[in-house]
Write an enzyme that holds these catalytic residues in place. Structure first.
Site, PDB file in Angstrom:
ATOM      1  N   GLY A  78       0.845  -1.300  -0.080  1.00 51.76           N
ATOM      2  CA  GLY A  78      -0.085   0.133   0.180  1.00 51.76           C
ATOM      3  C   GLY A  78       0.857   1.126  -0.036  1.00 51.76           C
ATOM      4  O   GLY A  78       2.106   1.064   0.314  1.00 51.76           O
ATOM      5  N   GLY A  80       2.661   3.498   1.526  1.00 47.74           N
ATOM      6  CA  GLY A  80       3.331   3.694   2.714  1.00 47.74           C
ATOM      7  C   GLY A  80       3.936   4.970   3.091  1.00 47.74           C
ATOM      8  O   GLY A  80       4.232   5.527   3.992  1.00 47.74           O
ATOM      9  N   ARG A  81       4.007   5.657   1.977  1.00 42.54           N
ATOM     10  CA  ARG A  81       4.858   7.056   1.886  1.00 42.54           C
ATOM     11  C   ARG A  81       4.286   8.115   0.725  1.00 42.54           C
ATOM     12  O   ARG A  81       4.998   8.772   0.684  1.00 42.54           O
ATOM     13  CB  ARG A  81       6.195   6.845   2.105  1.00 42.54           C
ATOM     14  CG  ARG A  81       6.808   6.314   1.042  1.00 42.54           C
ATOM     15  CD  ARG A  81       8.263   6.772   0.903  1.00 42.54           C
ATOM     16  NE  ARG A  81       8.987   5.871  -0.103  1.00 42.54           N
ATOM     17  CZ  ARG A  81      10.132   6.114  -0.595  1.00 42.54           C
ATOM     18  NH1 ARG A  81      10.849   7.202   0.041  1.00 42.54           N
ATOM     19  NH2 ARG A  81      10.774   5.379  -1.338  1.00 42.54           N
ATOM     20  N   LYS A 101       4.779  11.684  -3.430  1.00 42.19           N
ATOM     21  CA  LYS A 101       5.631  10.686  -2.665  1.00 42.19           C
ATOM     22  C   LYS A 101       6.574  11.343  -1.881  1.00 42.19           C
ATOM     23  O   LYS A 101       7.469  12.181  -1.964  1.00 42.19           O
ATOM     24  CB  LYS A 101       6.328  10.023  -3.936  1.00 42.19           C
ATOM     25  CG  LYS A 101       7.236   8.745  -3.727  1.00 42.19           C
ATOM     26  CD  LYS A 101       7.717   8.091  -4.611  1.00 42.19           C
ATOM     27  CE  LYS A 101       8.592   6.816  -4.458  1.00 42.19           C
ATOM     28  NZ  LYS A 101       9.178   6.083  -5.640  1.00 42.19           N
ATOM     29  N   ASP A 113       8.908   5.561   7.856  1.00 40.05           N
ATOM     30  CA  ASP A 113       8.684   6.733   8.250  1.00 40.05           C
ATOM     31  C   ASP A 113       7.729   7.716   7.485  1.00 40.05           C
ATOM     32  O   ASP A 113       7.248   8.954   7.576  1.00 40.05           O
ATOM     33  CB  ASP A 113       9.993   7.621   8.541  1.00 40.05           C
ATOM     34  CG  ASP A 113      10.918   7.599   7.475  1.00 40.05           C
ATOM     35  OD1 ASP A 113      10.268   7.114   6.316  1.00 40.05           O
ATOM     36  OD2 ASP A 113      12.386   7.742   7.705  1.00 40.05           O
ATOM     37  N   ARG A 171      -1.876  -1.008 -10.091  1.00 42.50           N
ATOM     38  CA  ARG A 171      -0.578  -1.899 -10.326  1.00 42.50           C
ATOM     39  C   ARG A 171      -1.113  -3.250 -10.498  1.00 42.50           C
ATOM     40  O   ARG A 171      -2.231  -3.742  -9.949  1.00 42.50           O
ATOM     41  CB  ARG A 171       0.336  -1.974  -9.224  1.00 42.50           C
ATOM     42  CG  ARG A 171       0.860  -0.581  -8.775  1.00 42.50           C
ATOM     43  CD  ARG A 171       0.624  -0.643  -7.264  1.00 42.50           C
ATOM     44  NE  ARG A 171       0.761   1.152  -6.737  1.00 42.50           N
ATOM     45  CZ  ARG A 171       1.901   1.647  -6.530  1.00 42.50           C
ATOM     46  NH1 ARG A 171       2.920   1.016  -6.535  1.00 42.50           N
ATOM     47  NH2 ARG A 171       1.833   2.954  -6.328  1.00 42.50           N
ATOM     48  N   ASP A 241       4.118  -5.126  -7.640  1.00 42.46           N
ATOM     49  CA  ASP A 241       3.606  -3.744  -7.250  1.00 42.46           C
ATOM     50  C   ASP A 241       4.165  -2.594  -7.921  1.00 42.46           C
ATOM     51  O   ASP A 241       3.558  -1.376  -7.660  1.00 42.46           O
ATOM     52  CB  ASP A 241       3.734  -3.563  -5.507  1.00 42.46           C
ATOM     53  CG  ASP A 241       5.117  -3.839  -5.114  1.00 42.46           C
ATOM     54  OD1 ASP A 241       5.676  -4.898  -5.430  1.00 42.46           O
ATOM     55  OD2 ASP A 241       5.498  -2.804  -4.720  1.00 42.46           O
ATOM     56  N   ASN A 242       5.411  -3.032  -8.581  1.00 43.25           N
ATOM     57  CA  ASN A 242       5.835  -1.706  -9.394  1.00 43.25           C
ATOM     58  C   ASN A 242       5.655  -1.918 -10.698  1.00 43.25           C
ATOM     59  O   ASN A 242       6.082  -1.226 -11.703  1.00 43.25           O
ATOM     60  CB  ASN A 242       7.283  -1.754  -9.160  1.00 43.25           C
ATOM     61  CG  ASN A 242       7.612  -1.178  -7.896  1.00 43.25           C
ATOM     62  OD1 ASN A 242       7.093  -0.749  -7.264  1.00 43.25           O
ATOM     63  ND2 ASN A 242       8.911  -1.515  -7.356  1.00 43.25           N
ATOM     64  N   ASP A 251       8.455   3.925 -10.321  1.00 35.96           N
ATOM     65  CA  ASP A 251       9.195   3.644  -9.448  1.00 35.96           C
ATOM     66  C   ASP A 251      10.729   3.296  -9.800  1.00 35.96           C
ATOM     67  O   ASP A 251      11.190   2.364  -9.773  1.00 35.96           O
ATOM     68  CB  ASP A 251       8.672   2.371  -8.723  1.00 35.96           C
ATOM     69  CG  ASP A 251       8.085   2.595  -7.132  1.00 35.96           C
ATOM     70  OD1 ASP A 251       7.811   3.696  -6.955  1.00 35.96           O
ATOM     71  OD2 ASP A 251       7.897   1.784  -6.383  1.00 35.96           O
TER      72      ASP A 251
HETATM   73  P1  AMP Z   1       9.006   0.506  -3.105  1.00 33.25           P
HETATM   74  O1  AMP Z   1      10.177  -0.293  -2.642  1.00 33.25           O
HETATM   75  O2  AMP Z   1       9.254   2.057  -3.187  1.00 33.25           O
HETATM   76  O3  AMP Z   1       8.047   0.137  -4.365  1.00 33.25           O
HETATM   77  O4  AMP Z   1       8.174   0.471  -1.798  1.00 33.25           O
HETATM   78  C1  AMP Z   1       7.597  -0.962  -1.347  1.00 33.25           C
HETATM   79  C2  AMP Z   1       6.602  -0.710  -0.367  1.00 33.25           C
HETATM   80  O5  AMP Z   1       7.266  -0.095   0.753  1.00 33.25           O
HETATM   81  C3  AMP Z   1       5.544   0.182  -0.701  1.00 33.25           C
HETATM   82  O6  AMP Z   1       4.414  -0.328  -0.026  1.00 33.25           O
HETATM   83  C4  AMP Z   1       6.008   1.759  -0.238  1.00 33.25           C
HETATM   84  O7  AMP Z   1       5.244   2.622   0.406  1.00 33.25           O
HETATM   85  C5  AMP Z   1       6.778   1.069   1.254  1.00 33.25           C
HETATM   86  N1  AMP Z   1       7.719   2.194   1.653  1.00 33.25           N
HETATM   87  C6  AMP Z   1       8.908   2.198   1.161  1.00 33.25           C
HETATM   88  N2  AMP Z   1       9.635   3.140   1.776  1.00 33.25           N
HETATM   89  C7  AMP Z   1       8.715   3.677   2.775  1.00 33.25           C
HETATM   90  C8  AMP Z   1       9.098   4.561   4.075  1.00 33.25           C
HETATM   91  N3  AMP Z   1      10.036   5.297   4.214  1.00 33.25           N
HETATM   92  N4  AMP Z   1       7.714   4.684   4.941  1.00 33.25           N
HETATM   93  C9  AMP Z   1       6.831   3.883   4.621  1.00 33.25           C
HETATM   94  N5  AMP Z   1       6.672   3.006   3.434  1.00 33.25           N
HETATM   95  C10 AMP Z   1       7.435   2.879   2.902  1.00 33.25           C
HETATM   96 MG    MG Z   2       6.708   0.653  -5.539  1.00 30.90          MG
END
Ligand code: AMP
Ligand code: MG
Length: 468
Positions: A78, A80-81, A101, A113, A171, A241-242, A251
């Site tokens: 989901g 998350g940021r 983002k 965070d 996605r 998810d990407n 991403d």
């Molecule tokens: P990504 O590797 O950017 O595709 O992220 C994979 C998952 O990790 C996604 O659900 C992001 O929202 C979550 N995520 C990555 N970095 C953070 C962060 N600093 N805080 C919260 N969620 C994160």
């Molecule tokens: Mg991602």
């Protein structure tokens, strides 16, 4: 101004969380894409960071729920940021998600965070910019805005928000999530929404509709990955998810363009098994499509064993479709218009590149314009003979010009530019790099420096990080 007309929040509430726009004191625009802003009829300027961050748009932002297979393993994820401020309609009524983002925690943050470092958001801005200019389907970046907050990634960094624009952020992983948490009818409603939004020309004859949708996603994502092969792009984290449902590259984390041709080129430090190497991207796309297709099986036929066979038959077609598109792409890079038996020549050429550690981008340019690069191998008899063999059936210059970039984003220059920014906050090198890749197919001798490959050992040592 944003012209929001958000439809996603009318869907089943399990698919998102409503959130508030971030409350940032004294935000500052670091990078701003005014061409994109004009094209989308968003009339805000770089001087209006608050407005760009949605503070005056009075609409309801939301974070999306999704799941995904990360390095082959299923996980619930989901935003998350990130949050989607809304769906913006431009003057032609084309719809774009405007996403922040690095905008803070949501209920999907898991231990994170919710923030992003300035340098990682600048990196994403750079890569999305060059990909779009290379005419490759991609997310776009409207701005990087510093937030005056600190973020810890081994040490303290400044944080920033990237404003990311895509046709949508739906996605493969959104389908994995929705198929699990929604009833069959609810899931069908979601799929119908996606088809209506992105594949509205699909036939509405019920049984075929979902198969047709799957076929179109296969085609679009193959086009995208073949384009990656065209320019030597290694995405680096092709988790489901990407993978966008409309085949837009997005991403930009541990990605890189490779320099020397190497099917095993893998830059992501955590990808120790080279799952997402340059050469593996085809197989991984097929694997990801098989995961997406699994979720659609119940809609292919009422009889589940027939439905499963339909699904399997569709995946069996993948290699043929991919290989044909790949071969056509390579023909276009070699300027071959009309020669059916070109695969042997293409394979021989690629093997030659690999055997001699030749720079992928520049060797095509050398074929087009001999003596462009000062490499002894280009003066060898073997290369000259190879060029002659290609010339017999190809080397159509007009065709090659449109398919072989003069400049890619060289990874070592990205690092230099970002290092300079991290050391003294200077954007000089970053701006120059952006300028150099603003028209990557145009010949410009004054930009020769941006064509140079690093020494061979660079790619072998170069590691990228999701550290974000
Ligand atoms: P990504 O590797 O950017 O595709 O992220 C994979 C998952 O990790 C996604 O659900 C992001 O929202 C979550 N995520 C990555 N970095 C953070 C962060 N600093 N805080 C919260 N969620 C994160
Ligand atoms: Mg991602």
């Amino acid at each position: 101004m944003y012209n929001f007309d958000t439809t996603y929040t009318k869907l089943n509430s399990k698919l998102f969380q409503l959130v508030n726009v971030p409350n940032i004191e004294n935000p500052k625009v670091i990078l701003f894409n005014s061409t994109l802003s004009k094209r989308l009829n968003i009339t805000y300027s770089a001087k209006e960071p608050e407005k760009l961050l949605g503070s005056t748009s009075l609409k309801q932002p939301f974070a999306q729920a999704y799941a995904g297979h990360q390095f082959g393993y299923f996980t619930n994820l989901g935003d998350g940021r990130a949050m989607i401020l809304g769906e913006h309609l431009n003057s032609q009524k084309e719809r774009y998600d405007v996403q922040l983002k690095g905008s803070g925690k949501t209920k999907y943050s898991r231990g994170g965070d919710g923030l992003a470092t300035e340098s990682s958001m600048i990196r994403e801005y750079l890569y999305s910019y060059v990909m779009k200019n290379l005419y490759i389907a991609s997310s776009e970046s409207l701005a990087v805005i510093s937030t005056n907050q600190e973020v810890y990634r081994e040490k303290v960094h400044d944080s920033a928000i990237l404003i990311r624009v895509m046709k949508s952020h739906i996605r493969f992983g959104t389908f994995e999530y929705a198929s699990q948490v929604l009833s069959k009818d609810e899931f069908q409603e979601f799929i119908d929404y996606v088809i209506g939004r992105h594949y509205s020309n699909i036939t509405h004859e019920t049984k075929k509709k979902y198969l047709n949708f799957f076929q179109k996603v296969i085609e679009k994502t193959i086009d995208m990955v073949v384009d990656w092969y065209r320019v030597g792009f290694v995405h680096g984290v092709m988790n489901t998810d990407n993978m966008s449902i409309v085949g837009e590259t997005f991403d930009y984390g541990p990605c890189s363009f490779m320099n020397q041709y190497d099917r095993l080129a893998t830059f992501s430090a955590i990808d120790t098994i080279k799952r997402y190497s340059f050469g593996n991207q085809k197989i991984i796309l097929k694997w990801n499509l098989s995961v997406l297709g699994e979720t659609l099986i119940p809609f292919f036929d009422d009889n589940i064993s027939i439905a499963r066979r339909v699904y399997e038959a569709e995946l069996l077609k993948f290699d043929k479709i991919f290989d044909e598109k790949f071969s056509n792409m390579m023909k276009s890079k070699l300027g071959i218009i009309d020669f059916n038996d070109s695969n042997k020549l293409i394979n021989y050429f690629l093997e030659f590149l690999e055997k001699n550690n030749l720079d992928y981008t520049n060797t095509f340019l050398e074929l087009m314009y001999p003596n462009s690069f000062n490499e002894s191998i280009y003066q060898s008899i073997e290369f000259k003979e190879l060029r002659l063999a290609i010339k017999k059936v190809g080397l159509n210059l007009e065709m090659m010009k449109n398919n072989n970039p003069q400049r890619i984003l060289r990874n070592y220059l990205v690092e230099e530019a970002i290092d300079e920014f991290e050391n003294n906050k200077s954007l000089g090198k970053i701006k120059k790099l952006l300028e150099a890749v603003s028209s990557p197919y145009s010949q410009d001798d004054s930009l020769g420096k941006y064509q140079l490959a690093p020494p061979q050992y660079f790619d072998k040592m170069y590691q990228t990080h999701c550290n974000t």
